[in-house]
Design a protein around this motif. Sequence first.
Motif, PDB file in Angstrom:
ATOM      1  N   UNK A  80       0.815  -1.206   0.000  1.00 23.83           N
ATOM      2  CA  UNK A  80       0.000   0.000   0.000  1.00 23.83           C
ATOM      3  C   UNK A  80       0.850   1.257   0.000  1.00 23.83           C
ATOM      4  N   UNK A  81       1.935   1.243   0.764  1.00 21.83           N
ATOM      5  CA  UNK A  81       2.833   2.401   0.799  1.00 21.83           C
ATOM      6  C   UNK A  81       3.459   2.643  -0.560  1.00 21.83           C
ATOM      7  N   UNK A  82       3.928   1.595  -1.196  1.00 25.05           N
ATOM      8  CA  UNK A  82       4.521   1.739  -2.526  1.00 25.05           C
ATOM      9  C   UNK A  82       3.499   2.339  -3.482  1.00 25.05           C
ATOM     10  N   UNK A  83       2.292   1.815  -3.458  1.00 27.87           N
ATOM     11  CA  UNK A  83       1.265   2.273  -4.389  1.00 27.87           C
ATOM     12  C   UNK A  83       0.917   3.742  -4.170  1.00 27.87           C
ATOM     13  N   UNK A  84       0.626   4.132  -2.923  1.00 23.38           N
ATOM     14  CA  UNK A  84       0.196   5.517  -2.693  1.00 23.38           C
ATOM     15  C   UNK A  84       1.335   6.505  -2.885  1.00 23.38           C
ATOM     16  N   UNK A  85       2.554   6.104  -2.568  1.00 21.10           N
ATOM     17  CA  UNK A  85       3.694   6.995  -2.794  1.00 21.10           C
ATOM     18  C   UNK A  85       3.901   7.204  -4.291  1.00 21.10           C
ATOM     19  N   UNK A  86       3.778   6.139  -5.082  1.00 26.13           N
ATOM     20  CA  UNK A  86       3.914   6.275  -6.532  1.00 26.13           C
ATOM     21  C   UNK A  86       2.778   7.128  -7.100  1.00 26.13           C
ATOM     22  N   UNK A  87       1.567   6.934  -6.592  1.00 25.87           N
ATOM     23  CA  UNK A  87       0.434   7.760  -7.026  1.00 25.87           C
ATOM     24  C   UNK A  87       0.679   9.228  -6.688  1.00 25.87           C
TER      25      UNK A  87
END
Length: 173
Positions: A116-123
């Motif tokens: 989730x952290x990877x996804x939201x940081x990339x977003x």
Amino acid sequence: MAKPSVSWARFIWNQAIIPKYRITSWLFTLNRNPTMDRMISWGLDLENCCLLCGSAPESRDHLFFVCPYSSLVWKAVIGVLGFTNPPLQWDYVFEWFVSPSFNRIQLAAVLQLWHGSIYVIWQERNARYHNGLTKSHWMLSQDVIKHAKDKSSAMRNCGSDLGFSLVAFWSTF
């Protein structure tokens, strides 16, 4: 001919993870997402500066979680589970996942938060790049935790034993 399995596969293709999060994490594990350093290596004329902190060149290893902004997200998210000093370097995070201190449910929850952290940081990085929009690290952290709990509830509602265990686990936090 079957390809040999990789040591990180079980951390990426875990059923407790939202599918679009798995794909994003998989691409970052392969270092295939278009970070600034990669786009420059393709010949694009760009300034290699992290869009999140503005103080270092952007690469996968910087974004996850050496960058001061992304490290705040990661620390806030993983701190919910009581971890005060999580690894911040990409390779050390994978080593941490094989730690004998995690049981199956704890590891699934940690993986939910990591993906989730990877996804939201990339977003967030992409929103800044394309739209000039920004969110606080706290808002991203809250999204990650909410999505982990929601995924666990969805799994439980589908009759998954892991889902029942994760819902019970998350209810203590």
